[in-house]
Enzyme design. Structure first.
Site, PDB file in Angstrom:
ATOM      1  N   ASP A 178       7.698  14.967  -2.335  1.00 36.48           N
ATOM      2  CA  ASP A 178       8.654  14.113  -3.052  1.00 36.48           C
ATOM      3  C   ASP A 178       7.994  13.529  -4.178  1.00 36.48           C
ATOM      4  OD1 ASP A 178       6.667  13.018  -1.339  1.00 36.48           O
ATOM      5  OD2 ASP A 178       8.179  11.574   0.015  1.00 36.48           O
ATOM      6  N   HIS A 179       6.560  13.443  -4.143  1.00 39.02           N
ATOM      7  CA  HIS A 179       5.885  12.924  -5.285  1.00 39.02           C
ATOM      8  C   HIS A 179       4.256  13.059  -4.828  1.00 39.02           C
ATOM      9  CE1 HIS A 179       4.860   9.870  -2.512  1.00 39.02           C
ATOM     10  NE2 HIS A 179       6.356   9.668  -2.182  1.00 39.02           N
ATOM     11  N   ASP A 224       4.974  14.956   2.115  1.00 37.41           N
ATOM     12  CA  ASP A 224       5.116  13.370   1.562  1.00 37.41           C
ATOM     13  C   ASP A 224       3.797  13.362   0.840  1.00 37.41           C
ATOM     14  OD1 ASP A 224       5.449  10.590   1.115  1.00 37.41           O
ATOM     15  OD2 ASP A 224       7.065  10.794   2.465  1.00 37.41           O
ATOM     16  N   SER A 273       9.323   7.629  -1.603  1.00 43.40           N
ATOM     17  CA  SER A 273       9.555   8.638  -0.595  1.00 43.40           C
ATOM     18  C   SER A 273      11.384   8.485  -0.258  1.00 43.40           C
ATOM     19  CB  SER A 273       9.092   8.523   0.607  1.00 43.40           C
ATOM     20  OG  SER A 273       7.732   8.726   0.269  1.00 43.40           O
ATOM     21  N   GLU A 289       9.248  17.479   7.780  1.00 45.66           N
ATOM     22  CA  GLU A 289       8.323  16.737   6.818  1.00 45.66           C
ATOM     23  C   GLU A 289       6.824  16.617   7.374  1.00 45.66           C
ATOM     24  OE1 GLU A 289       7.850  12.331   4.751  1.00 45.66           O
ATOM     25  OE2 GLU A 289       8.427  12.596   6.916  1.00 45.66           O
ATOM     26  N   THR A 349      11.845   9.682   4.722  1.00 49.68           N
ATOM     27  CA  THR A 349      12.154  10.988   4.239  1.00 49.68           C
ATOM     28  C   THR A 349      13.384  11.271   5.248  1.00 49.68           C
ATOM     29  OG1 THR A 349      10.111  11.192   3.038  1.00 49.68           O
ATOM     30  CG2 THR A 349      11.436  13.107   3.810  1.00 49.68           C
ATOM     31  N   ASP A 406       0.702  11.623   2.527  1.00 46.13           N
ATOM     32  CA  ASP A 406       1.283  10.284   1.680  1.00 46.13           C
ATOM     33  C   ASP A 406       0.239   9.183   2.281  1.00 46.13           C
ATOM     34  OD1 ASP A 406       2.736   8.952  -0.189  1.00 46.13           O
ATOM     35  OD2 ASP A 406       3.334   7.765   1.595  1.00 46.13           O
ATOM     36  N   HIS A 444      -2.451   7.228   0.068  1.00 51.31           N
ATOM     37  CA  HIS A 444      -2.443   5.817  -0.245  1.00 51.31           C
ATOM     38  C   HIS A 444      -3.878   5.238   0.067  1.00 51.31           C
ATOM     39  CE1 HIS A 444       1.751   4.632  -1.267  1.00 51.31           C
ATOM     40  NE2 HIS A 444       2.115   5.723  -0.100  1.00 51.31           N
TER      41      HIS A 444
HETATM   42 ZN   LIG Z   1       3.894   6.826  -0.127  1.00 56.76          ZN
END
Ligand SMILES: [Zn+2]
Length: 644
Positions: free
Chosen positions: A324-325, A54, A97, A276, A150, A281, A285
């Protein structure tokens, strides 16, 4: 690596060769199972393992690799046989996500926040449910809460990712993955100080349904190999890898992954497993490089453990690793060259970005992903084909604001004039359009400067009918917010183009990329019905790979640039009218909108210097007859043209 694009709609066409008859051909995509099974051999169990980092963009992988090895390509995942790229955008623009995982899990493109639901809020079968439907087992492993976006999107159907209590309810009472290992205990415990629930909780139902329930790494290690397994090792998320104490009771992601495989591998029909690495992620952030790298390395360690198990399995195992990104917009600035050292990085911000992510794969069918640029609908089609044991089917084209418009069927206008606003920084090169049942897509191949200048897309929703704004100068006076000020300063005069009047304008200042649901000052769609207080509307916008720059000149890339998808529900609040005809024009202006560049699509005359301040004539419009046959439905085949 040569990268081919797996075109939605036509597997072999280049952008200029896509079908123009509106048909979307649906070729079978060979997923490695093209020849009929040999009846003389026993049918092999199929095992499909999807591992999602993630927020693990390419820079995040490279940063972790630099730390571990001193090189950019030294992670275990980077050694796998197949390697492609994924365009990640959702219907909202930059994905979250929930939308990304929902599309991986179900094949349905959706809006941010949705869990196992399509754009209309309908529940769609997930890969966990699909595996169960064909007799396979299924499992979820994560380093976050099990009710988080997720794992939730593979095992629940809810309209909000924040509905953790009911995502957990779906998981335990309805979908029942055979193995669930992660955190988020407070969404499963009975009502009380340690629980978010106001009911008797989900532990008793888990036990009744035959799950072994464990709470520590020690209990996990001692849990029976038979039967279903639920392990929750933290109230919310598991600890960051670099923060683990020696006396932690939490298992590692690698330990959870192998524990899940041991239980699922009993099923003679095989299994589907989602793993996951969920906290890359979170560190993205926070622009927290050390934790970000630590999480990616823990994820890579889990990949190594799973891949080493894969080598020992006699089943048909397909292992796919992706993200996912990207999160944070990390750029690696420099590195000492020594393993053990973190690189120097910069970050765009504390949010997700539209950057393409990697997909790595090994095992049955993995070569079918090698060298491709796909999206999550195509990844889902591949995984679903492996779950079903059949060749996967190319999914239908879905207009998506991903900044990559090889899927837009019509390139309607090209500009050859050199930009007066800085070549390699501000140029509009090719205008692409398309429309489907949900909305209209506009793509502008070009180069766009961060934090400078504004792209203006004028939209006439009733071309030929004469309504809307023709002469902007002095017509609008809303100076509250940047976009409104830009429109109020615009000197464009469209009165020479019969039948055109702008009803809306999309303005993007300085490369901003708001989601469909974001209403912000610096970018967005505005209407003209109240000249002193322009009404705001939603439009999903995004930019493709490498098309925004500051400092260094960028190169225009075919099929990459600015893209928006504007829903019909925004443009026509009473529904799409019969004979709907849309006209658009794209302009490039300065920061305050009062000074126009020579860049426009359709273009000015080739020898036009910047029109500059004051009134200037609109050079032309691209006309899209959306419903030429007048049946109130978007035509399959559009015949856009340019009106000068
Ligand atoms: Zn995020």
């Amino acid at each position: 690596m040569a990268v081919a694009v797996w075109l939605a709609g036509c597997a072999t066409a280049s952008p200029g060769e896509q079908p123009t008859d509106g048909s979307v051909s649906v070729p079978e995509v060979d997923a490695g199972v093209t020849s009929p099974p040999d009846a003389s051999l026993p049918a092999k169990r199929r095992i499909v393992i999807l591992m999602v980092g993630d927020g693990m963009g390419r820079p995040e992988i490279e940063a972790a690799s630099l730390k571990a090895t001193g090189t950019r390509d030294g992670l275990y995942m980077q050694s796998l046989a197949a390697h492609g790229s994924v365009r990640t955008a959702s219907l909202s623009g930059i994905t979250d996500s929930a939308a990304a995982a929902t599309t991986m899990a179900t094949g349905a493109k959706t809006f941010n926040g949705r869990i196992g639901q399509d754009r209309d809020g309908q529940s769609v079968q997930t890969l966990v449910e699909r595996a169960h439907a064909v007799g396979m087992s299924a499992g979820l492993v994560t380093s976050t809460s099990l009710a988080h976006a997720t794992p939730g999107a593979f095992s629940a159907h809810r309209d909000s990712r924040h509905d953790y209590v009911n995502i957990a309810l779906d998981q335990v009472m309805t979908v029942q993955p055979d193995v669930m290992l992660g955190g988020g205990l407070r969404y499963y415990l009975p009502m009380g100080p340690d629980s978010e629930r106001d009911d008797a909780g989900l532990i008793t139902p888990l036990l009744s349904a035959g799950y072994n329930v464990v709470y520590t790494a020690q209990e996990l290690a001692a849990a029976p190999l038979e039967g279903k397994l639920f392990g929750s090792f933290a109230d919310e998320h598991l600890e960051y890898a670099i923060d683990r104490d020696g006396d932690t009771t939490e298992p590692t992601l690698a330990e959870m992954s192998l524990a899940a495989i041991k239980r699922l591998d009993h099923n003679e029909a095989g299994f589907f497993l989602l793993i996951e690495g969920g906290r890359i992620d979170h560190a993205g952030h926070g622009n927290d490089l050390a934790r970000n790298v630590g999480e990616t390395l823990a994820f890579d360690e889990a990949i190594k453990a799973v891949h080493e198990w894969q080598q020992t399995s006699d089943a048909e195992v397909t292992l796919v690793i992706t993200a996912d990104h990207e999160c944070g917009g990390m750029t690696i600035e420099s590195h000492s060259g020594s393993a053990g050292d973190l690189p120097e990085v910069s970050w765009r911000w504390g949010n997700h970005t539209n950057a393409r992510v990697d997909v790595f794969a090994d095992g049955t069918g993995a070569d079918k992903l090698d060298g491709l640029v796909i999206d999550f609908t195509q990844l889902h089609a591949f995984l679903a084909g492996r779950v079903d044991g059949v060749a996967s089917v190319q999914p239908p084209r879905v207009l998506t604001p991903d900044g990559s418009f090889n899927d837009l069927r019509y390139a309607v206008s090209t500009q050859t004039a050199v930009t007066g606003f800085g070549e390699g920084f501000n140029q509009l090169d090719v205008l692409h359009v398309d429309a489907d049942a949900n909305g209209i897509a506009v793509g502008v191949q070009g180069v766009f400067e961060w934090s400078s200048n504004a792209l203006v897309v004028l939209v006439d929703v009733d071309y030929g009918a004469g309504s809307g704004l023709t002469s902007f100068a002095g017509s609008l006076n809303d100076n509250d917010g940047r976009v409104d000020s830009i429109l109020s300063s615009l000197g464009v005069d469209a009165s020479a183009i019969a039948g055109f009047g702008a009803d809306y304008a999309l303005v993007i200042w300085g490369g901003q990329d708001p989601h469909l649901e974001d209403l912000i000052d610096d970018a967005g769609l505005r209407g003209f019905t109240q000249p002193s207080n322009l009404p705001w509307f939603g439009a999903a916008t995004n930019f493709g790979e490498g098309v925004r720059t500051s400092g260094n000149a960028a190169t225009s890339t075919a099929g990459e640039g600015f893209e928006t998808v504007i829903p019909w529900s925004v443009l026509y609040d009473a529904g799409l009218p019969a004979n709907a005809t849309v006209a658009i024009s794209v302009l490039l202006v300065n920061d305050d909108g009062g000074y126009a560049s020579n860049q426009a699509l359709p273009p000015f005359a080739a020898d036009m210097i910047n029109p500059g301040r004051g009134s200037f004539p609109l050079p032309g419009v691209a006309v899209i007859p959306v419903d030429a046959d007048g049946d109130g439905v978007v035509d399959a085949d559009l015949t856009p043209f340019v009106d000068f």
